[in-house]
Write an enzyme that holds these catalytic residues in place. Structure first.
Site, mmCIF file in Angstrom:
data_model
loop_
_atom_site.group_PDB
_atom_site.id
_atom_site.type_symbol
_atom_site.label_atom_id
_atom_site.label_comp_id
_atom_site.label_asym_id
_atom_site.label_seq_id
_atom_site.Cartn_x
_atom_site.Cartn_y
_atom_site.Cartn_z
ATOM 1 N N CYS A 159 0.867 -1.315 -0.162
ATOM 2 C CA CYS A 159 -0.019 -0.047 -0.092
ATOM 3 C C CYS A 159 0.872 1.421 0.254
ATOM 4 O O CYS A 159 0.488 2.362 -0.472
ATOM 5 C CB CYS A 159 -0.971 -0.078 1.342
ATOM 6 S SG CYS A 159 0.002 -0.351 2.650
ATOM 7 N N HIS A 252 -2.239 6.920 2.730
ATOM 8 C CA HIS A 252 -0.726 6.981 2.747
ATOM 9 C C HIS A 252 -0.426 8.320 2.148
ATOM 10 O O HIS A 252 -0.329 8.296 0.994
ATOM 11 C CB HIS A 252 -0.229 5.916 2.527
ATOM 12 C CG HIS A 252 -0.356 4.640 3.363
ATOM 13 N ND1 HIS A 252 -0.792 4.485 4.600
ATOM 14 C CD2 HIS A 252 -0.117 3.339 3.245
ATOM 15 C CE1 HIS A 252 -0.871 3.457 5.272
ATOM 16 N NE2 HIS A 252 -0.446 2.771 4.316
HETATM 17 N N1 LIG Z 1 -4.031 -2.939 6.298
HETATM 18 C C1 LIG Z 1 -3.820 -2.457 5.230
HETATM 19 O O1 LIG Z 1 -3.768 -1.257 4.723
HETATM 20 C C2 LIG Z 1 -3.197 -3.376 4.028
HETATM 21 C C3 LIG Z 1 -2.891 -2.887 2.907
HETATM 22 C C4 LIG Z 1 -2.268 -3.796 2.041
HETATM 23 C C5 LIG Z 1 -2.054 -5.183 2.399
HETATM 24 N N2 LIG Z 1 -2.452 -5.625 3.530
HETATM 25 C C6 LIG Z 1 -2.080 -6.990 3.868
HETATM 26 O O2 LIG Z 1 -3.447 -7.699 3.974
HETATM 27 C C7 LIG Z 1 -3.371 -8.760 4.590
HETATM 28 C C8 LIG Z 1 -4.507 -8.654 5.943
HETATM 29 O O3 LIG Z 1 -4.111 -7.340 6.610
HETATM 30 P P1 LIG Z 1 -5.277 -6.695 7.465
HETATM 31 O O4 LIG Z 1 -4.648 -5.528 8.194
HETATM 32 O O5 LIG Z 1 -6.520 -6.978 7.217
HETATM 33 O O6 LIG Z 1 -5.079 -7.943 8.966
HETATM 34 P P2 LIG Z 1 -5.887 -8.215 10.112
HETATM 35 O O7 LIG Z 1 -6.828 -7.149 10.409
HETATM 36 O O8 LIG Z 1 -5.263 -8.678 11.072
HETATM 37 O O9 LIG Z 1 -6.860 -9.337 9.492
HETATM 38 C C9 LIG Z 1 -6.375 -10.805 9.345
HETATM 39 C C10 LIG Z 1 -7.321 -11.772 8.778
HETATM 40 O O10 LIG Z 1 -6.799 -13.147 8.614
HETATM 41 C C11 LIG Z 1 -7.440 -13.891 9.555
HETATM 42 N N3 LIG Z 1 -6.523 -14.965 10.079
HETATM 43 C C12 LIG Z 1 -5.638 -14.858 11.146
HETATM 44 N N4 LIG Z 1 -5.338 -15.978 11.284
HETATM 45 C C13 LIG Z 1 -5.702 -16.987 10.894
HETATM 46 C C14 LIG Z 1 -5.712 -18.481 10.749
HETATM 47 N N5 LIG Z 1 -4.955 -19.114 11.330
HETATM 48 N N6 LIG Z 1 -6.418 -19.041 9.831
HETATM 49 C C15 LIG Z 1 -7.276 -18.375 8.858
HETATM 50 N N7 LIG Z 1 -7.457 -17.030 8.962
HETATM 51 C C16 LIG Z 1 -6.653 -16.334 9.943
HETATM 52 C C17 LIG Z 1 -8.367 -13.095 10.543
HETATM 53 O O11 LIG Z 1 -9.260 -14.048 11.227
HETATM 54 P P3 LIG Z 1 -10.024 -13.690 12.741
HETATM 55 O O12 LIG Z 1 -10.281 -12.208 12.524
HETATM 56 O O13 LIG Z 1 -10.823 -14.687 12.833
HETATM 57 O O14 LIG Z 1 -8.487 -13.768 13.417
HETATM 58 C C18 LIG Z 1 -8.543 -11.850 9.949
HETATM 59 O O15 LIG Z 1 -9.760 -12.013 8.832
HETATM 60 C C19 LIG Z 1 -1.869 -8.772 5.335
HETATM 61 O O16 LIG Z 1 -1.129 -9.678 4.629
HETATM 62 C C20 LIG Z 1 -1.566 -7.195 5.212
HETATM 63 O O17 LIG Z 1 -0.032 -7.272 5.151
HETATM 64 C C21 LIG Z 1 -2.962 -4.753 4.218
#
Ligand SMILES: NC(=O)c1ccc[n+]([C@@H]2O[C@H](COP(=O)([O-])OP(=O)(O)OC[C@H]3O[C@@H](n4cnc5c(N)ncnc54)[C@H](OP(=O)(O)O)[C@@H]3O)[C@@H](O)[C@H]2O)c1
Length: 363
Positions: A159, A252
């Site tokens: 991002c 950002h």
């Molecule tokens: N935030 C941003 O702006 C952004 C931008 C670009 C890319 N990303 C990438 O996108 C991805 C998600 O980011 P996020 O910020 O959305 O993270 P997040 O809010 O922590 O969400 C993580 C997700 O993964 C699930 N998860 C965790 N452990 C798991 C497991 N053992 N089995 C199956 N599902 C599992 C969680 O489910 P539960 O709720 O059930 O725990 C939740 O749905 C990351 O790789 C991040 O680097 C994020």
């Protein structure tokens, strides 16, 4: 009208997953039929699982609210059997993420991922559709080599770089040699909010683990060229990045300085931004912004709170263009919405590109 493409969101309860869910609620091509997350969320109604942590400005969409969450890993077979497309917003260790995404693709599902795990896998395209749509050609070799049939794997980049890389691309004819950038990154980029991260109030954290390397390296793949079954990385410009976490909810901002081989005037640079023709022009992708690059003349723009939602959060806002000691060196500021353009929206647009190019279709 084409039948809708049955779609799942993996990691549907997280920050990015929620963004996918809200963007897919009334999508003209994709129908969200499955949501999956960790075992802790599995078995719950989607609306119950995200209660108290739902961040998009819109309500939880009605058809999705009643879907029962599956386990993204353990229930993979059942989820994959129901869908043609899956958006991955899983937050797992890299090795597990790579394996899970590949398993879905091997089961015949087109996987479009917001995760970084596969960004450097040689046959996986990393795409900002307006810039390097042509990199979808990598999918042909990927499918042939891995015998994936209808499955595929494509990723969007980090991002942090979605603001300044489009500007660098628009100025390609001046032969950029070096880009030095400082990013001011919102808390949602860490999956957090200003409410659940009190340390961020009245504060700046001058380090985001892993972010500077991504901000410097990933642009070279995006600006690179298809070379058989892989991407030949761009040799220039060289990127140098410093990434800071700032007390902003979304959006950002990047403050950049750029050095060209060929001299440029301000009017030429402004014209290049105004005339930039996205690689998606003419494809009529539903999530494409009306205009990709917005140039601001006022010195106090762009600002995250005022400008991150321009064109639904899918456009890039550019301003503060000023010379830096000669016609070969310029400075600018650019802004993009990190969870829309930088995550959910950018990935949905990438999936639309794959549909338009014939790589994904209804079963
Ligand atoms: N935030 C941003 O702006 C952004 C931008 C670009 C890319 N990303 C990438 O996108 C991805 C998600 O980011 P996020 O910020 O959305 O993270 P997040 O809010 O922590 O969400 C993580 C997700 O993964 C699930 N998860 C965790 N452990 C798991 C497991 N053992 N089995 C199956 N599902 C599992 C969680 O489910 P539960 O709720 O059930 O725990 C939740 O749905 C990351 O790789 C991040 O680097 C994020």
């Amino acid at each position: 009208m084409m039948a809708k493409i049955k779609t799942a969101v993996l990691g549907a309860t997280g920050t990015v997953g929620q963004r996918f869910v809200s963007l897919l609620a009334s999508h003209p091509w994709f129908e969200l039929v499955a949501v999956a997350a960790s075992p802790a969320s599995a078995g719950k109604r989607y609306a119950d699982a995200v209660r108290g942590r739902w961040t998009p400005a819109v309500e939880v969409p009605t058809p999705v609210a009643g879907l029962t969450l599956a386990r993204a890993l353990e229930d993979r077979g059942a989820v994959a059997a129901d869908v043609e497309l899956a958006f991955s917003a899983l937050d797992l260790d890299k090795e597990t993420t790579r394996a899970v995404e590949e398993e879905y693709a091997a089961s015949g599902v087109a996987v479009v991922s917001a995760n970084s795990a596969h960004r450097w896998t040689e046959d996986v395209p990393m795409i900002i559709p307006e810039i390097n749509a042509g990199h979808v050609a990598l999918v042909d070799g990927q499918r042939a080599r891995r015998r994936w049939g209808r499955g595929l794997l494509a990723v969007k980049p980090n991002c942090s770089l979605q603001s300044y890389v489009p500007v660098v691309k628009a100025w390609e004819r001046f032969a950029p040699q070096r880009v030095s950038v400082t990013t001011l990154q919102a808390v949602s980029g860490a999956g957090r909010t200003l409410d659940d991260w009190p340390e961020m109030r009245d504060n700046v954290i001058p380090y985001i683990p892993g972010e500077e390397e991504k901000s410097e390296r990933e642009p070279l793949k995006i600006l690179g060229a298809v070379n058989g079954r892989r991407i030949r990385l761009a040799q220039r410009p060289a990127f140098s990045a410093t990434c800071l976490r700032v007390p902003v909810s979304d959006g950002h901002l990047a403050a950049a300085s750029i050095e060209f081989e060929k001299p440029a005037t301000g009017d030429e640079l402004r014209a290049a931004l105004a005339d930039f023709r996205p690689a998606t022009a003419g494809l009529d992708l539903p999530s494409a912004p009306e205009r990709f690059l917005y140039l601001y003349g006022d010195d106090d723009r762009p600002q995250p709170r005022r400008d991150r939602d321009v064109d639904g959060g899918m456009a890039v806002a550019v301003g503060r263009l000023h010379e830096d000691g000669g016609p070969r060196r310029w400075k600018f500021v650019a802004l993009s919405h990190n969870t829309v353009r930088g995550a959910g929206g950018g990935a949905v647009l990438l999936a639309e590109l794959l549909v338009a190019k014939g790589y994904i279709s209804p079963a």
